[in-house]
Design a protein around this motif. Structure first.
Motif, mmCIF file in Angstrom:
data_model
loop_
_atom_site.group_PDB
_atom_site.id
_atom_site.type_symbol
_atom_site.label_atom_id
_atom_site.label_comp_id
_atom_site.label_asym_id
_atom_site.label_seq_id
_atom_site.Cartn_x
_atom_site.Cartn_y
_atom_site.Cartn_z
ATOM 1 N N PRO A 86 0.944 -1.431 0.001
ATOM 2 C CA PRO A 86 -0.053 -0.018 0.081
ATOM 3 C C PRO A 86 0.893 1.294 -0.101
ATOM 4 C CG PRO A 86 -0.061 -1.118 2.114
ATOM 5 C CD PRO A 86 0.540 -2.187 1.584
ATOM 6 N N SER A 87 1.962 1.221 0.311
ATOM 7 C CA SER A 87 3.125 2.422 0.341
ATOM 8 C C SER A 87 3.869 2.496 -0.812
ATOM 9 C CB SER A 87 3.739 2.424 1.640
ATOM 10 O OG SER A 87 3.128 2.324 2.869
ATOM 11 N N HIS A 88 3.417 1.852 -1.961
ATOM 12 C CA HIS A 88 4.511 1.658 -3.194
ATOM 13 C C HIS A 88 3.580 2.578 -4.249
ATOM 14 C CE1 HIS A 88 6.670 0.616 -6.735
ATOM 15 N NE2 HIS A 88 7.197 -0.501 -6.005
ATOM 16 N N PRO A 89 4.270 3.973 -4.453
ATOM 17 C CA PRO A 89 3.534 4.751 -5.335
ATOM 18 C C PRO A 89 3.562 4.348 -6.914
ATOM 19 C CG PRO A 89 5.705 5.629 -4.483
ATOM 20 C CD PRO A 89 5.179 4.551 -3.861
ATOM 21 N N GLY A 90 4.625 3.594 -7.225
ATOM 22 C CA GLY A 90 4.865 3.000 -8.663
ATOM 23 C C GLY A 90 3.556 2.113 -9.001
ATOM 24 N N ILE A 91 3.350 1.130 -7.945
ATOM 25 C CA ILE A 91 2.328 0.163 -8.411
ATOM 26 C C ILE A 91 1.028 0.849 -8.419
ATOM 27 C CG2 ILE A 91 1.031 -1.811 -7.248
ATOM 28 C CD1 ILE A 91 3.754 -2.855 -6.323
ATOM 29 N N ALA A 92 0.738 2.136 -7.534
ATOM 30 C CA ALA A 92 -0.564 2.878 -7.553
ATOM 31 C C ALA A 92 -0.715 3.282 -9.008
ATOM 32 C CB ALA A 92 -0.659 3.565 -6.439
ATOM 33 N N VAL A 93 0.450 3.755 -9.416
ATOM 34 C CA VAL A 93 0.273 4.543 -10.974
ATOM 35 C C VAL A 93 -0.134 3.539 -11.816
ATOM 36 C CG1 VAL A 93 1.829 5.558 -12.680
ATOM 37 C CG2 VAL A 93 1.799 6.385 -10.284
ATOM 38 N N TRP A 94 0.751 2.337 -12.132
ATOM 39 C CA TRP A 94 0.374 1.287 -12.915
ATOM 40 C C TRP A 94 -1.035 0.986 -12.534
ATOM 41 C CZ3 TRP A 94 2.087 0.445 -17.203
ATOM 42 C CH2 TRP A 94 3.565 0.883 -17.583
ATOM 43 N N LEU A 95 -1.622 0.671 -11.594
ATOM 44 C CA LEU A 95 -3.158 0.162 -11.279
ATOM 45 C C LEU A 95 -3.894 1.396 -11.927
ATOM 46 C CD1 LEU A 95 -5.414 -1.357 -10.123
ATOM 47 C CD2 LEU A 95 -5.004 -0.562 -8.133
ATOM 48 N N GLU A 106 -12.865 7.316 -12.273
ATOM 49 C CA GLU A 106 -12.630 8.049 -10.979
ATOM 50 C C GLU A 106 -11.873 7.253 -10.075
ATOM 51 O OE1 GLU A 106 -14.083 10.955 -10.381
ATOM 52 O OE2 GLU A 106 -15.254 11.277 -12.026
ATOM 53 N N GLN A 107 -11.922 5.810 -10.076
ATOM 54 C CA GLN A 107 -11.087 4.863 -9.427
ATOM 55 C C GLN A 107 -9.582 5.041 -9.609
ATOM 56 O OE1 GLN A 107 -13.996 4.247 -10.877
ATOM 57 N NE2 GLN A 107 -15.090 2.724 -9.577
ATOM 58 N N ALA A 108 -9.569 5.417 -10.931
ATOM 59 C CA ALA A 108 -8.058 5.835 -11.649
ATOM 60 C C ALA A 108 -7.470 6.941 -11.076
ATOM 61 C CB ALA A 108 -8.171 5.648 -13.216
ATOM 62 N N ALA A 109 -8.433 8.052 -10.696
ATOM 63 C CA ALA A 109 -8.075 9.382 -10.212
ATOM 64 C C ALA A 109 -7.696 9.025 -8.849
ATOM 65 C CB ALA A 109 -9.144 10.437 -10.389
ATOM 66 N N ASP A 110 -8.489 8.235 -8.327
ATOM 67 C CA ASP A 110 -8.079 7.968 -6.586
ATOM 68 C C ASP A 110 -6.776 7.113 -6.826
ATOM 69 O OD1 ASP A 110 -10.497 8.820 -5.824
ATOM 70 O OD2 ASP A 110 -11.451 6.924 -5.691
ATOM 71 N N GLN A 111 -6.314 6.276 -7.355
ATOM 72 C CA GLN A 111 -5.118 6.014 -7.525
ATOM 73 C C GLN A 111 -3.897 6.902 -7.754
ATOM 74 O OE1 GLN A 111 -4.008 2.814 -6.124
ATOM 75 N NE2 GLN A 111 -6.278 2.597 -5.793
ATOM 76 N N TYR A 112 -3.917 7.641 -8.628
ATOM 77 C CA TYR A 112 -3.205 8.701 -9.148
ATOM 78 C C TYR A 112 -2.800 9.458 -7.658
ATOM 79 C CZ TYR A 112 -3.184 7.559 -13.969
ATOM 80 O OH TYR A 112 -2.924 7.199 -15.150
ATOM 81 N N ALA A 113 -4.259 9.911 -7.206
ATOM 82 C CA ALA A 113 -4.336 10.877 -5.985
ATOM 83 C C ALA A 113 -3.226 10.154 -4.900
ATOM 84 C CB ALA A 113 -5.434 11.086 -5.628
ATOM 85 N N ARG A 117 0.138 11.359 -2.726
ATOM 86 C CA ARG A 117 0.299 11.562 -1.553
ATOM 87 C C ARG A 117 1.390 10.805 -1.061
ATOM 88 N NH1 ARG A 117 -5.459 10.586 -1.717
ATOM 89 N NH2 ARG A 117 -5.169 8.485 -1.049
ATOM 90 N N LEU A 118 1.476 9.826 -1.580
ATOM 91 C CA LEU A 118 2.817 8.751 -0.902
ATOM 92 C C LEU A 118 4.100 9.634 -1.436
ATOM 93 C CD1 LEU A 118 1.356 5.231 -2.016
ATOM 94 C CD2 LEU A 118 1.948 6.186 0.363
ATOM 95 N N ALA A 119 4.173 10.305 -2.388
ATOM 96 C CA ALA A 119 5.209 10.901 -2.778
ATOM 97 C C ALA A 119 5.205 12.419 -3.276
ATOM 98 C CB ALA A 119 6.208 9.887 -4.047
ATOM 99 N N PRO A 120 4.489 13.292 -2.267
ATOM 100 C CA PRO A 120 4.121 14.421 -3.016
ATOM 101 C C PRO A 120 5.138 15.363 -3.590
ATOM 102 C CG PRO A 120 4.440 14.511 -0.596
ATOM 103 C CD PRO A 120 4.782 12.921 -1.074
ATOM 104 N N ASP A 121 6.341 15.184 -3.475
ATOM 105 C CA ASP A 121 7.393 15.965 -4.187
ATOM 106 C C ASP A 121 8.114 15.220 -5.566
ATOM 107 O OD1 ASP A 121 7.486 17.809 -1.972
ATOM 108 O OD2 ASP A 121 8.798 16.419 -0.587
ATOM 109 N N LEU A 125 4.740 12.188 -10.660
ATOM 110 C CA LEU A 125 3.406 11.652 -10.012
ATOM 111 C C LEU A 125 2.415 12.868 -10.101
ATOM 112 C CD1 LEU A 125 4.665 9.501 -7.108
ATOM 113 C CD2 LEU A 125 4.139 8.951 -9.244
ATOM 114 N N ALA A 126 2.772 13.820 -9.817
ATOM 115 C CA ALA A 126 1.909 15.128 -9.875
ATOM 116 C C ALA A 126 1.468 15.425 -11.345
ATOM 117 C CB ALA A 126 2.940 16.451 -9.435
ATOM 118 N N ALA A 127 2.084 15.065 -12.226
ATOM 119 C CA ALA A 127 2.119 15.208 -13.759
ATOM 120 C C ALA A 127 0.653 14.364 -13.945
ATOM 121 C CB ALA A 127 3.051 15.062 -14.614
#
Length: 568
Positions: A86-95, A106-113, A117-121, A125-127
């Protein structure tokens, strides 16, 4: 010194340590990066056999399934991986990528968000979050995200996707910097093919011209190019080859493309195999008809399968890539003053750079009520059928101001993903406009879409990313296009169409003039009818829709580029 081949290194590692799950995961990653989805899946499953349920292996398996078009399976694999990491931003992006493709925006947007959140800098991911929120017309934190992404590009910090960056209020110089950052990573890993043998001279053989795209079918690229390719079939100076990255969709467009050209189906092949097919065909000049758009294969072009490689049509900006030599444009869409924002040498066509299918027959439109439009023909129908990510707050504010100035008028839009339509209605209501004055058209087969377009009175364009294919469609259907040309290629396409159509009065210099001109036309039926009548007359006489003339100019341009480059 040639770069190290990651696949060779990874294959050697699993030979040394066949019982290492990590070695198989790294091999899967290398195979997927090389475009070999089947080999990537095999390596992922070997890793999972050694370490069942490992999230990194599941993520690679999901990516491999996604690349092979097995999107539901990919969503299941990546969903499980995300639950276990759950703390892996890369997997969230691929999902998130996969959720887009299975119709869960909308679920895709939740995963991008979640990834952000996991790596705000992390600007990449911001893009991703910024681009997807634009698609959903979800304008929360838009300015902050856009500022983060633009600042990262200026600092040379992140390889943001150049296609998404076109929707930002960026300069041509920033777009060049963005494209160069993206290209640099591919260039570092590229293994160019050996130089081709000198071409034999048997009299004056035709120049072999290739086109690489994932749009050879019922896709904007296929729709724009099919009539031109048919016109090129009678030209003796070039021999046209299409390299289709997309599988046969069974569409009439695909059939026409196959009949008019030599079409090579390279869908699902690895980057190296596609590049080898282009080299084996002996292509002298290769056109990239995708660029940084989704589904493109810049890795193929980075291998230099052809001696001269050209950016044209599908990507409205610079490639920023050392493997692209020339961009084909016209002097309106890319005036010499903007050429410094392009890494390529510019070659100019004497006409608009964009062809279109002039064989299309306009079917009779359905009743207005069937389209959700007011029954009264007196109600002015403004339209904008651009994709939802182009409908930013500024462009919508401009369109809403037009509605306010033309009582009883409606704005006809293409229905967007998720809750995009509801969000636009809410934005209209917040501006004091009755939400019912926004009418949404679900996506239609192209013939039905063109038939419906005939009910539209005036197309209201967007900035900074113009209507492109949609502008051409509107003009063909008899609907004038009002646009404000900007300072980038993507912001000047609709203006180029108007310019070459001989209707420069539809290109305005400011948002204020845009609003004033639209209201003037909306309030004066005779004036609007005169503009529509002029369009109908010019559609049959202007060079914009002359594909035989375009074919002549195109061949001349290809021969001139090849001669200048010393090709063929």
């Amino acid at each position: 010194m040639r770069p190290v081949d990651p696949r060779s290194e990874a294959r050697l590692a699993v030979t040394r340590e066949p019982g290492s799950p990590l070695a198989w995961i790294l091999l899967a990653e290398a195979e997927l990066d090389a475009g070999d989805a089947a080999a990537g899946e095999t390596a992922s499953r070997r890793a999972l056999a050694l370490l069942p349920g490992h999230p990194e292996a599941l993520a690679r398996l999901g990516r491999a399934q996604w690349m092979q078009g097995r999107h539901q399976e990919a969503a299941e694999s990546l969903g499980t991986a995300a639950d276990r990491a759950p703390s892996h931003p890369g997997i969230a992006v691929w999902l998130a990528h996969v959720l887009e493709d299975i119709g869960q925006p909308e679920q895709a947007a939740d995963q991008y968000a979640r990834a952000h959140r996991l790596a705000p800098d992390e600007p990449q991911l911001a893009a991703y979050l910024l681009a997807w929120r634009r698609k959903l017309c979800d304008w929360r934190e838009l300015d902050a995200l856009a500022s983060q992404v633009r600042a990262a590009v200026r600092r040379g910090q992140a390889a943001v996707e150049p296609f998404a960056f076109l929707s930002e209020d960026s300069t041509a110089a920033e777009q060049l910097a963005c494209a160069r950052l993206r290209a640099a990573g591919i260039a570092r890993a590229a293994r160019p093919l050996p130089l081709p043998a000198p071409r034999a001279e048997d009299g004056e053989p035709p120049l072999l011209v290739g086109f690489l795209s994932n749009g050879f079918g019922a896709h904007p690229t296929g729709l724009l190019t099919v009539a031109l390719f048919e016109a090129l079939a009678s030209q003796q100076a070039i021999d046209v080859h299409l390299f289709a990255l997309n599988a046969d969709d069974g569409s009439p467009i695909r059939r026409r493309l196959q009949a008019a050209t030599r079409l090579h189906d390279v869908a699902g092949r690895s980057h190296a195999v596609v590049a080898a097919a282009i080299r084996a065909a002996g292509i002298d000049v290769l056109f990239d008809l995708r660029g940084w758009g989704g589904g493109g294969r810049p890795e193929v072009l980075a291998m230099r399968p052809a001696p001269l490689q050209v950016n044209w049509l599908a990507y409205p900006g610079t490639s920023g890539a050392p493997w692209i030599d020339v961009v084909l444009a016209d002097r309106f869409v890319l005036p010499p003053s903007l050429a410094q924002g392009f890494s390529e040498r510019v070659h100019y066509l004497p006409r608009c750079f964009q062809p279109s299918d002039t064989s299309r027959v306009l079917a009779a439109p359905p009743e207005r009520a069937e389209c959700g439009l007011p029954d009264s023909g007196k109600a002015v129908v403004f339209c904008c059928f651009n994709n939802s990510y182009k409908l930013n707050p500024a462009s919508m504010q401009r369109a809403v101001a037009v509605l306010a100035g033309v009582p009883g008028s409606v704005l006809w839009l293409l229905s967007g993903p998720g809750r995009a339509d509801d969000r636009l209605r809410d934005a209209a209501a917040a501006a004091g406009i009755e939400p019912s004055r926004l009418v949404f058209m679900p996506k239609q087969p192209h013939e039905r879409y063109l038939a419906r377009l005939q009910h539209a009175d005036l197309f209201l364009d967007t900035n900074p990313y113009n209507a492109h294919t949609t502008a051409s469609d509107a003009l063909w259907a008899g609907c004038p296009v009002l646009t404000r040309p900007g300072d980038t290629f993507a912001a000047r396409v609709a203006g180029s169409l108007n310019h070459h159509l001989g209707m420069p009065q539809m290109n305005v210099a400011s948002d204020e003039e845009f609003i004033q001109r639209a209201i003037e036309l909306g309030r004066d039926p005779a004036l609007l009818q005169a503009v529509r009548g002029e369009l109908a007359q010019r559609r049959g006489t202007a060079g914009l829709f002359d594909m035989d003339g375009f074919a002549d100019d195109f061949v001349a341009a290809v021969l001139a580029m090849a001669k200048q480059h010393g090709t063929g």
